[in-house]
Enzyme design. Structure first.
Site, PDB file in Angstrom:
ATOM      1  N   GLU A 137     -68.344-105.589  11.484  1.00  0.00           N
ATOM      2  CA  GLU A 137     -69.219-104.542  12.033  1.00  0.00           C
ATOM      3  C   GLU A 137     -70.583-105.120  12.396  1.00  0.00           C
ATOM      4  O   GLU A 137     -71.189-105.837  11.599  1.00  0.00           O
ATOM      5  CB  GLU A 137     -69.374-103.402  11.020  1.00  0.00           C
ATOM      6  N   HIS A 152     -69.846 -89.019  25.334  1.00  0.00           N
ATOM      7  CA  HIS A 152     -68.390 -89.094  25.247  1.00  0.00           C
ATOM      8  C   HIS A 152     -67.794 -90.076  26.257  1.00  0.00           C
ATOM      9  O   HIS A 152     -66.833 -89.747  26.963  1.00  0.00           O
ATOM     10  CB  HIS A 152     -67.773 -87.708  25.492  1.00  0.00           C
ATOM     11  N   ASN A 200     -64.783 -82.533  22.219  1.00  0.00           N
ATOM     12  CA  ASN A 200     -65.493 -83.662  21.613  1.00  0.00           C
ATOM     13  C   ASN A 200     -64.504 -84.695  21.089  1.00  0.00           C
ATOM     14  O   ASN A 200     -63.440 -84.354  20.579  1.00  0.00           O
ATOM     15  CB  ASN A 200     -66.399 -83.162  20.498  1.00  0.00           C
TER      16      ASN A 200
END
Length: 527
Positions: free
Chosen positions: A58, A463, A508
């Site tokens: 990450e 999005h 979403n």
């Protein structure tokens, strides 16, 4: 020594660079590049097999113990901070070029960074995916993976306590839009005009990100799972003869060997970026940047999708009541065009003046205001992502090409949704609240004026999707991954994040990205 090192890393969850004195090169069976919404889930599920080693890499820090991140009420405070990659976009011909695309730089990805709005995507979206070549991704096949997510992720429906939210719902019903539970089978299976109180992936004020649900507490992770934070993947080494990923390189110069498979979960911008930097993409574009092309895959970075959004703002006669949780707690779906089979517009009603862009264009704002954001659920405009150079540090060229569709569907939906928002707020339940419209103001009346305003101040619902499109890789030259999420032309590489969307879903995205993580892990385990 290696098993001891694994335990040390997973307990402390430190950056790989701080461990470089101990480890310049190591190997794992599975390497997940990106500890975001899907990546956390994939890594944790694969590590359920004690006989394999798994590494999640990450780029940002851990979220554990950070109350600004974990408190769902503070989601807006994360925008533009050190937890945000904050991507800019290219100049837009018809849309707002000032838009910043927030992408999370933290464990849990955007599930640690967003407003927490949680939907199962309607059945029609997945059935359409399967017709486009995403075999096994129909509504029936995906539902069981949503169910697995909900075994881990807590969902709560906003309680109908706020009187301004209630005014919105009541007014929607007065214009013949029925109220419906957003988690009901009716909503998912018979997607049609409706309004209601949203669900959040939260428990009380605490968000349920994929990191919290699948990895916390980090000190209790199994010894075969290594989580490396503050570590950026810069390139995949792909053997040209065998067409397999052998090594993952990081910004600290470390080399992480891949024994079995590598999974990219870097998100809509960084997954295609990493593919292109590694020699997978359109050959002529890579050659222009002096990147040797290992797999000519023209779909990488194409098919960039979004939910374009605009906003209307009203000043209130009364003080805005405190939100139940996070200020956007009711939603509406509606079909604005006669040719649309299903709702083509989505509204989020806000207990604030969402003036991110209206204010910068000179529209007034107010401390006591409410708003309605309007977005296109199935936008027809499609953009792309390109490398700017062969240096991973350089920003991408991100061009959404908002409102460029030849049919002008996106513009027509936006204008019609704008008019409906006005109609809703003119209903009697809003009489107590409605003082005046301050953005754009009632002088904006013609379709041309409405369109200009909507496009001028437009934002994004954050999005983005589609840049590593899933499909039939034998028939569709722009399909990047097949139905097993395997990258065409590379034997042991998959992509699992919103970049694999063949086209946009109507709601979403976050919970669907979690579902993708569950489904990806299951496919790997089955093999």
């Amino acid at each position: 020594m290696n098993s001891l090192l694994f335990r040390y890393q997973t307990t402390i969850v430190r950056s790989l660079s701080t461990l470089s004195n101990y480890m310049k090169s190591t190997s794992f069976d599975y390497v997940v590049c990106g500890g975001g919404t899907a990546g956390c889930i994939i890594g944790r599920r694969l590590a359920e097999n004690p006989n394999v080693s798994v590494c999640i890499i990450e780029g940002g820090p851990s979220d554990e113990g950070n109350e600004t991140v974990l408190d769902i009420r503070k989601w807006a405070d994360l925008l533009g901070t050190d937890f945000d990659y904050d991507y800019g976009i290219e100049e837009q011909l018809f849309g707002n070029s000032k838009i910043r695309h927030s992408r999370a730089k933290i464990l849990g990805g955007c599930s640690s960074h967003n407003a927490g709005i949680a939907f199962i995507a309607p059945d029609v979206d997945f059935d359409r995916w399967e017709r486009q070549g995403a075999h096994g991704w129909n509504a029936k096949s995906t539902r069981k993976y949503y169910d697995r997510v909900f075994e881990k992720v807590n969902l709560e429906t906003i309680a109908p306590l706020n009187p301004l939210n209630a005014a919105f719902i009541h007014s929607c019903k007065l214009v013949n839009i029925p109220e419906l539970a957003m988690n009901s089978d009716t909503f998912v299976s018979k997607f049609s005009d409706c309004c209601g109180y949203i669900q959040l992936n939260a428990k009380g004020f605490s968000r349920y990100s994929s990191a919290r649900a699948y990895l916390h507490p980090l000190s209790s992770l199994p010894s075969n799972l290594t989580v490396l934070t503050n570590t950026t993947v810069t390139k995949l080494i792909i053997d040209e003869q065998s067409k397999t990923v052998t090594t993952v390189l990081t910004s600290g110069g470390e080399q992480i060997k891949v024994n079995k498979e590598c999974v990219l979960s870097g998100g809509v911008f960084d997954s295609p970026k990493l593919l292109m930097l590694s020699g997978v993409g359109r050959e002529e574009q890579l050659k222009e940047l002096n990147i040797p092309c290992i797999v000519n895959l023209p779909g990488v970075g194409e098919n960039l999708l979004d939910h374009p959004e605009s906003v209307l703002i009203w000043e209130s006669n009364c003080s805005i009541p405190e939100p139940v949780l996070q200020r956007y707690e009711t939603v509406l779906f509606t079909k604005t065009q006669s040719y649309s089979d299903y709702p083509d517009a989505m509204f989020h009603f806000g207990l604030e003046a969402y003036d991110t862009h209206t204010k910068s264009y000179g529209y007034p704002t107010s401390e006591q205001a409410f708003c309605c954001t309007i977005s296109v659920t199935q936008a027809k405009s499609v953009g792309h992502v390109r490398l700017r150079s062969n240096n991973y540090r350089d920003p991408l060229k991100i061009d959404f090409q908002y409102f460029t569709d030849k049919q002008k569907h996106d513009e027509r939906v936006m204008v019609a949704a704008f008019k409906l928002a006005r109609q809703i707020v003119q209903q009697s339940p809003f009489e107590k609240w409605r003082k005046c419209e301050i953005a754009p103001g009632e002088h904006v009346q013609t379709d041309e004026e409405i369109s200009h305003y909507c496009r001028q101040v437009m934002n994004t619902l954050y999005h983005p999707a589609g840049t590593c499109k899933m499909g039939d890789t034998e028939k569709d030259e722009f399909a990047v991954v097949d139905s097993q999420l395997k990258v065409k032309g590379v034997k042991n590489l998959r992509v699992a994040d919103a970049s694999i969307f063949p086209d946009m879903i109507s709601v979403n995205l976050c919970i669907t990205c979690m579902m993708i993580g569950e489904k990806c892990a299951d496919m790997i385990k089955q093999e």
